[in-house]
Structure formats: structure tokens, C-alpha cells
Scaffold this motif. Sequence first.
Motif, PDB file in Angstrom:
ATOM      1  N   TRP A  32      -9.097   1.366  -5.254  1.00 57.05           N
ATOM      2  CA  TRP A  32      -8.028   0.404  -4.990  1.00 57.05           C
ATOM      3  C   TRP A  32      -6.685   0.727  -5.623  1.00 57.05           C
ATOM      4  CZ3 TRP A  32      -9.275  -2.449  -1.139  1.00 57.05           C
ATOM      5  CH2 TRP A  32     -10.613  -2.802  -0.927  1.00 57.05           C
ATOM      6  N   PHE A  33      -6.627   1.591  -6.614  1.00 55.87           N
ATOM      7  CA  PHE A  33      -5.389   1.756  -7.381  1.00 55.87           C
ATOM      8  C   PHE A  33      -5.010   3.220  -7.578  1.00 55.87           C
ATOM      9  CE2 PHE A  33      -7.356  -2.289  -8.649  1.00 55.87           C
ATOM     10  CZ  PHE A  33      -6.347  -3.161  -8.291  1.00 55.87           C
ATOM     11  N   LEU A  34      -5.183   4.011  -6.522  1.00 56.46           N
ATOM     12  CA  LEU A  34      -4.755   5.403  -6.571  1.00 56.46           C
ATOM     13  C   LEU A  34      -3.225   5.497  -6.604  1.00 56.46           C
ATOM     14  CD1 LEU A  34      -7.198   6.914  -3.942  1.00 56.46           C
ATOM     15  CD2 LEU A  34      -7.205   7.373  -6.415  1.00 56.46           C
ATOM     16  N   PRO A  35      -2.685   6.593  -7.095  1.00 58.30           N
ATOM     17  CA  PRO A  35      -1.222   6.759  -7.065  1.00 58.30           C
ATOM     18  C   PRO A  35      -0.701   6.791  -5.628  1.00 58.30           C
ATOM     19  CG  PRO A  35      -2.246   8.360  -8.536  1.00 58.30           C
ATOM     20  CD  PRO A  35      -3.356   7.713  -7.777  1.00 58.30           C
ATOM     21  N   ASN A  36       0.468   6.247  -5.428  1.00 57.36           N
ATOM     22  CA  ASN A  36       1.106   6.367  -4.122  1.00 57.36           C
ATOM     23  C   ASN A  36       1.641   7.775  -3.927  1.00 57.36           C
ATOM     24  OD1 ASN A  36       0.891   3.800  -2.740  1.00 57.36           O
ATOM     25  ND2 ASN A  36       2.118   2.944  -4.413  1.00 57.36           N
ATOM     26  N   VAL A  37       1.867   8.117  -2.675  1.00 63.87           N
ATOM     27  CA  VAL A  37       2.363   9.440  -2.295  1.00 63.87           C
ATOM     28  C   VAL A  37       3.811   9.291  -1.847  1.00 63.87           C
ATOM     29  CG1 VAL A  37       2.088  11.346  -0.672  1.00 63.87           C
ATOM     30  CG2 VAL A  37       0.062  10.207  -1.625  1.00 63.87           C
ATOM     31  N   TRP A  38       4.670  10.126  -2.412  1.00 70.46           N
ATOM     32  CA  TRP A  38       6.104  10.021  -2.116  1.00 70.46           C
ATOM     33  C   TRP A  38       6.581  11.312  -1.458  1.00 70.46           C
ATOM     34  CZ3 TRP A  38       7.722   5.234  -2.656  1.00 70.46           C
ATOM     35  CH2 TRP A  38       7.070   4.408  -3.582  1.00 70.46           C
ATOM     36  N   PRO A  39       7.202  11.242  -0.295  1.00 70.15           N
ATOM     37  CA  PRO A  39       7.641  12.453   0.400  1.00 70.15           C
ATOM     38  C   PRO A  39       8.769  13.156  -0.345  1.00 70.15           C
ATOM     39  CG  PRO A  39       8.402  10.481   1.557  1.00 70.15           C
ATOM     40  CD  PRO A  39       7.481  10.016   0.486  1.00 70.15           C
ATOM     41  N   SER A  40       8.558  14.423  -0.660  1.00 68.53           N
ATOM     42  CA  SER A  40       9.559  15.175  -1.429  1.00 68.53           C
ATOM     43  C   SER A  40      10.846  15.368  -0.638  1.00 68.53           C
ATOM     44  CB  SER A  40       8.992  16.526  -1.849  1.00 68.53           C
ATOM     45  OG  SER A  40       8.619  17.300  -0.714  1.00 68.53           O
ATOM     46  N   GLU A  41      10.759  15.291   0.701  1.00 67.46           N
ATOM     47  CA  GLU A  41      11.941  15.488   1.533  1.00 67.46           C
ATOM     48  C   GLU A  41      12.936  14.335   1.418  1.00 67.46           C
ATOM     49  OE1 GLU A  41       8.504  17.727   3.050  1.00 67.46           O
ATOM     50  OE2 GLU A  41       8.824  15.621   2.540  1.00 67.46           O
TER      51      GLU A  41
END
Length: 320
Positions: A121-130
Motif C-alpha cells: 500500500w505504501f510504495l514510493p511514487n514514480v516521478w518522470p525524469s523528463e
Amino acid sequence: MSDYVPSIDLTPWFEGTEAGRRAVADQVDDALRRAGFLLITGHGIERELRDRVRATARRFFALPEPVKARYAVSVGGRGWIPPGAEANGNVEGEPTPADLKESYSLSADDPTGDPVADERWFLPNVWPSEIPELQAVLTEYLDRMRALSDELMSICAVALGLPADHFTAYLTHPTYCFNLNWYPALRQVGEPEPGQFRIGPHTDYGTVTVLDREPGMGGLQVFTADEEWVDAPFDPDAFTVNLGDLMARWTGDRWRSTRHRVLAPPADAPEEELLSLVYFYEADHNALIETLPPPIGRNSYPPVVWGEYLTEKLAAITVG
């Protein structure tokens, strides 16, 4: 039917007088009994922040598909949900065409220290490097959404005749889902299949949903108690708020979790594309939700654990 979904000014609630808070709570109670939807103004979230989120998000959706594909996930994941991956209408029990949308999805990422719970339930979010600016602006927006949603849950408690902090015990480490929903233009997606929508008819699953949307011909519709689809009213200063299934169960159907849909891209506006910011507030993943007894609840439901309930719902709308 434009008055079916009322607009409620939250200013008296935040001003803090007992009479003002009670008046707002009574209006919310009436709206959730009748429509399950309402508009809210006086919420304190600046238009500038909402515009900045939308402008930054559009830069992501404008990236080439192979670039976006680096972040591809299935429904319930953290990242890009590509076209064809989701069919919200499936939750009603019959297979439907995939929704005509793309999403970038974020979820609660503050770990609890329990490795099993955190992995689910609490994995890190993914942020687009672009688009490096996306993380900062969305983090700010999500903090504001959490605070506003907690305030709405307090209003709900008072509307039910309960102490304002009644739901706090179920929101100590809540899950949420936030979707940037991009609805491409007709010229991009092509002619819809029969029964295909930008989002098919469905209800939401959690407690309250807070939606910032754009007006359009292929926009949001609400299914009334008279079984009629009506266009949801739009106010650029307002958020659209609706109730989810969990809250309807919790209140024993005193309040409605209302079906809604987003229309297919219109043939007479082939360039129309829309972007919605959708915050689905939920509850603690291990919260046991039991129907509130009469005089609040009219119907009784078996208790559910929120995380288990959500898992079943997400499986139903996943394509493939």
C-alpha cells in the motif's frame, strides 16, 4: 436538472462558528442524500496551484508514447496507465470497451514500518525524469488535497450528528489514489466503439472524491435517482465532490454513491481534449468498516476491511 448537484460554500465552516458549521453540514447531508454529488467553493485552494498542476501534467502527456511507456503500470500501480488498460464500466458486471483515456497515477507513499503493508500500500511514487517539476507541484497539491479531504470527513461526521473527529480513528495512515486523467481528442483516439466512453459508468470506491475538472462537450455526467443521465454543473472556482461506495456502506445507504461517467469525445468538437485532477480519498488499509446503526443507517452491510474491498474493485476494472 442543473440544480440536482448543488453548490455549497464552505466559508462558514472554516470561519468556525457553531451555527455556520452546522449550516454547512446540513447542506452536505441533503446533497449526499439526494445526489451523492456536490460542488464546493470557499475551499481555500488557489486557482493558480490547480492551473500549475494541469499545465505541468500536460507536458507529460505530450511526450512520445515510447517515453511514457517507461512508466507504464497496470491499474492500481504508480505511473502511466496507458490507453486500453482500464474499463471502469466492467465493475457493473458486464464487459465494456476500454476507457478512452490515459492516466498518470500516484498513491500514498508514506511507509508505516510494516514491510508487508508497505509493499502493498505504501510504495514510493514514480516521478518522470523528463518533467522534473511534476514532483514538487504534485506534492504540494496532494498535501492540500489530504487536508481538504480530512476537513470534508469532519463535515460528514457533523452532518451525521456525530463528533467532528468521529472518522479520525479510521484515517490515521490512510490510502489514497490520485489520477491525472487525460482525455485525448477524437482525432487522436478515433471513432468510439458502441458503449465506449472516456470513462464508463461506475461508482467510486472510497470515502470522498475531490475532482478538479475542465468543461467540455465530452464531460462528466451523473445518474440521477430518477435514472436519468444529466450533465454535471461546472464552476471554475469549485471542486466537484462525490461519495464512494465505502461511505455509502458506512452510512447504511443514508448517502448515495452515485453512478457517473465521462462522455466519449464529441464528433462535433474533434479537437476537444480535457485533463482532470482526481483525488480518491480512502481509509486506513486495515480499517474495519461497519455500517453505522439506525437512525443513521437504513440498511446493514457485512463488515469489510478497506484494503481487501479495494483490491477486489481494482481487479474488476483492469483490462487483461
